[in-house]
Design a protein around this motif. Structure first.
Motif, PDB file in Angstrom:
ATOM      1  N   ALA A  98       0.832  -1.199   0.000  1.00  0.00           N
ATOM      2  CA  ALA A  98       0.000   0.000   0.000  1.00  0.00           C
ATOM      3  C   ALA A  98       0.868   1.251   0.000  1.00  0.00           C
ATOM      4  O   ALA A  98       0.591   2.227  -0.689  1.00  0.00           O
ATOM      5  CB  ALA A  98      -0.916  -0.004   1.216  1.00  0.00           C
ATOM      6  N   HIS A  99       1.926   1.181   0.769  1.00  0.00           N
ATOM      7  CA  HIS A  99       2.792   2.347   0.896  1.00  0.00           C
ATOM      8  C   HIS A  99       3.600   2.585  -0.374  1.00  0.00           C
ATOM      9  O   HIS A  99       3.702   3.712  -0.867  1.00  0.00           O
ATOM     10  CB  HIS A  99       3.726   2.138   2.081  1.00  0.00           C
ATOM     11  CG  HIS A  99       4.594   3.310   2.375  1.00  0.00           C
ATOM     12  ND1 HIS A  99       4.104   4.473   2.921  1.00  0.00           N
ATOM     13  CD2 HIS A  99       5.915   3.513   2.185  1.00  0.00           C
ATOM     14  CE1 HIS A  99       5.095   5.341   3.049  1.00  0.00           C
ATOM     15  NE2 HIS A  99       6.206   4.787   2.613  1.00  0.00           N
ATOM     16  N   LEU A 100       4.165   1.503  -0.871  1.00  0.00           N
ATOM     17  CA  LEU A 100       5.017   1.639  -2.049  1.00  0.00           C
ATOM     18  C   LEU A 100       4.209   1.749  -3.336  1.00  0.00           C
ATOM     19  O   LEU A 100       4.678   2.308  -4.319  1.00  0.00           O
ATOM     20  CB  LEU A 100       5.963   0.443  -2.151  1.00  0.00           C
ATOM     21  CG  LEU A 100       7.018   0.323  -1.053  1.00  0.00           C
ATOM     22  CD1 LEU A 100       7.733  -1.013  -1.137  1.00  0.00           C
ATOM     23  CD2 LEU A 100       8.002   1.468  -1.171  1.00  0.00           C
ATOM     24  N   SER A 123       1.984   3.518  -4.380  1.00  0.00           N
ATOM     25  CA  SER A 123       1.719   4.819  -4.968  1.00  0.00           C
ATOM     26  C   SER A 123       2.903   5.361  -5.753  1.00  0.00           C
ATOM     27  O   SER A 123       2.760   6.313  -6.506  1.00  0.00           O
ATOM     28  CB  SER A 123       1.333   5.804  -3.862  1.00  0.00           C
ATOM     29  OG  SER A 123       2.398   5.935  -2.945  1.00  0.00           O
ATOM     30  N   GLN A 124       4.056   4.772  -5.539  1.00  0.00           N
ATOM     31  CA  GLN A 124       5.206   5.314  -6.263  1.00  0.00           C
ATOM     32  C   GLN A 124       5.856   4.311  -7.204  1.00  0.00           C
ATOM     33  O   GLN A 124       7.032   4.428  -7.530  1.00  0.00           O
ATOM     34  CB  GLN A 124       6.243   5.875  -5.295  1.00  0.00           C
ATOM     35  CG  GLN A 124       6.553   5.005  -4.109  1.00  0.00           C
ATOM     36  CD  GLN A 124       7.467   5.721  -3.115  1.00  0.00           C
ATOM     37  OE1 GLN A 124       8.304   6.515  -3.498  1.00  0.00           O
ATOM     38  NE2 GLN A 124       7.295   5.433  -1.839  1.00  0.00           N
TER      39      GLN A 124
END
Lengths: 432, 432
Positions: free
Chosen positions: A110-112, A114-115
């Motif tokens: 989820a955190h990664l 987006s990038q």
DNA sequence: TTGAAAGCGCTAACAC
DNA sequence: GTGTTAGCGCTTTCAA
């Protein structure tokens, strides 16, 4: 201080737009100006700002890989494969270690997510729901797991088990213990299925389920005593690490391997050949798992809006692929450090795959637009039981067509010193 | 489709500027509005666009790690440490595998450098010049190497060798072979220095230099025959992988370990305990190397323009650290998968470090603004020869002060089954 | 304490 | 083919 595209444009006497095109889409610019701009850019030491580009294109040029444990040789090898392939395609890759925690897996993705343009999840233990949820956020490819229509790269788990059991059966073993992996491990589930559906006349083989163990050395140590108590003459472990643990504990207890008990592992990690007796195990094309995953990810349309020149080049590189393990999967005696014989140089890919290390690329029903699936014709008459994929057996040429959404790689038993004929017992001659 | 900050602002009835502040710099917004905005953001599922933020702030929130070989347990362990620490600090990390190629190291750093706030180079083999050059592009931290004033995390190479030699000497060995690593390996150079300057009355020990070997299993296999021919009764290997190779080949040739030849490794990778005899080796706090590297990187001012709230929180977390290996460096029998006892939960850090696993943080002259260096008082009276750092021996409290630009971690010999007393020979009683 | 406005560096419509 | 224009989403001066 920092050279911007405007600077280049000014120095070259063109507009920023032209400068941009000269560098990102050379075809659209007159040869003269194009080279002029490129030269100026080089001289000025121009470095495009990725953030600015990403902001407008929506593409990051990055991928991410989430593994349960980087220190586990299995994942390290897969990571290497992902690395190598991603780099040749121009992608950088975030690597995240989930510390064997399914929740952390989700968080990391989820955190990664987006990038990055896509994520490779290796042996994810997270729930199907989380998988579904995350797949809406970012393009996903699963390694060593399947779920729904998500693209995935798996190995032929059932067939590996089949080969192991067949081998042991041929050696006269009739009572075989199975030291399984974690209860939530997808691959362990598959291997159990393979165990329940042995092919041919192996019905005579009795499989003793020892239960679930941590997929590490300590898990094997714990399993070893159950092996000894089970009365089995051979044991098949969930993976090499567990097999190594079993080996160690058995020997410590004075139980000889392979004389008293034969041991078979799975994966063929480098350490399998470091111990004595060396481990009979099922060879898995580890780096290949990673490479295929990246290919699948990249070819199944990543984020962003348009297919730039770079992207087309990437697509071409991927679609035109026909990898073969050059020189075999892994040379005997190879150490952990020399790694797989990957293919950083695109030139060295043979068009024809060799018998060893051939992939069975099967086109599975894909939810995306592509309905016509293509694959590679299966060579070598493996009569393995293909339970794990409800695939259309259609096969086609290996280049040009759309990449299948699911890839299953063949595995192969390598016989080493940890297996031998079953110890002599009253009950013999019950073959076939 | 995608929720932007404008959307949040509109929904909350404030300007984009206020919305931005409410999320990125809460202190600057009235409590009422602040929570209002935050609530709306949450409800709308707002996800800040990192590219846009990066474009204006110049900070990426990413780090990168370059290692020679991910499949080498040494680097895998370091990578885990980097991972864990980076994550608690809110950084994502690109991991790149240089495939043991110095040139690829440079390329990778150059390529990734533009999209990270800093880079950790683990055991880089590239030239000093490349190091200098790259350090101008992106903040660098070196692991297992030193150069100029670049921040670095190293281990006490010479002391490890000293401990090993002392151990062998105590066992009666007088002729010891050294199977070195690659010629361009910085750490190998350090260890050779340690070998040439043995402490105390070890002059009686004769060291036979076997030459340079690839730092992998195969390298050890090659070295083994030289060991046998050297007449040495013990061999010290550049690292565990090499030691394992030596072990394997020696045994294959019928030379007993440790009865005929004692073998000592370096690093204490998980595989060291998987073989038999288990390997006497020098324990290196692998994960800690990674963690310290990240701390050093983050605390030595990364890219970007301003110190935001998040950055201050990071700085606080770093400066307040006083890590101690809880429960020892590595438990006996631990497998490769369970990993180091890292400290993801910041709560569990003891203020006082234990005897085992204490770091000798020495303040080195830093080229950056900070001239006053601080470190941690050295406990336990190690009389090791500290050749590798021209450090100011000043020691201070472990919290609050600026982080030193160079950290050297202590190592410790663990004696296992691969070493024993030297085989009986005519020449005895020549001690001390 | 808040808002309006000005970009960060780049690409992509759209005209010419 | 090339230039002009208009932002991508966010932060941050600068006024109010």
């Amino acid at each position: 201080m920092v050279v911007t595209l405007r600077d280049v444009a000014r120095a070259a006497g063109v507009s920023p737009a032209t400068a941009s095109r000269a560098l990102s889409a050379p075809d659209l610019v007159a040869p003269l100006r194009r080279e002029q701009v490129q030269r100026v850019a080089r001289e000025l030491g121009y470095r495009p700002n990725r953030a600015a580009r990403e902001l407008i294109t929506g593409r990051t040029g990055n991928l991410c890989l989430v593994v349960p444990d980087l220190e586990n040789p299995f994942f390290a090898a897969v990571a290497k494969g992902v690395q190598a392939r991603a780099r040749t395609l121009g992608y950088a890759v975030f690597v995240a270690d989930a510390e064997e925690d399914p929740r952390m897996e989700s968080e990391l993705v989820a955190h990664l997510g987006s990038q990055v343009d896509g994520a490779v999840l290796c042996s994810p233990r997270m729930s199907d729901e989380d998988l579904d949820h995350l797949s809406e956020e970012v393009p996903l490819v699963l390694v060593n797991r399947q779920h729904g229509t998500l693209p995935s790269v798996v190995i032929d788990n059932a067939d590996g088990v089949r080969q192991a059991v067949t081998h042991l059966h041929a050696l006269g073993h009739r009572r075989i213990a199975y030291a399984g992996g974690p209860a939530d491990s997808w691959s362990d589930g598959r291997r159990r299925i393979g165990l329940q559906h042995p092919s041919h006349g192996l019905r005579q083989v009795e499989v003793v389920d020892l239960g679930h163990f941590a997929p590490v050395f300590a898990g094997g140590v714990a399993a070893a005593d159950l092996v000894a108590a089970s009365g089995a003459t051979a044991v098949l472990a969930h993976n090499d690490l567990v097999a190594l643990g079993i080996l160690s504990r058995l020997q410590a207890r004075g139980i000889r391997v392979p004389d008293d008990v034969s041991v078979v592992g799975y994966d063929d990690i480098p350490a399998a050949t470091l111990v004595s007796p060396s481990l009979t195990t099922v060879t898995v094309p580890l780096a290949r798992l990673g490479r295929e995953a990246v290919d699948l990810l990249v070819s199944s349309g990543l984020g962003g809006r348009r297919d730039s020149a770079a992207e087309r080049a990437i697509a071409a590189a991927v679609t035109g692929r026909a990898e073969g393990a050059s020189g075999g999967m892994r040379e005997a005696g190879e150490t952990s450090a020399s790694g797989e014989t990957g293919a950083p140089g695109e030139a060295s890919w043979p068009a024809e795959t060799t018998a060893t290390g051939v992939a069975t690329s099967s086109g599975a029903a894909s939810s995306s637009g592509e309905t016509s699936s293509s694959g590679v014709a299966t060579s070598s008459g493996a009569t393995s039981t293909h339970h794990e994929l409800a695939v259309a057996p259609a096969a086609a040429a290996g280049s040009g067509g759309p990449t299948p959404a699911a890839v299953r790689l063949r595995v192969e038993l390598v016989v080493r010193a940890s297996t031998t004929t079953a110890p002599a017992r009253p009950t013999s001659e019950s073959d076939r």
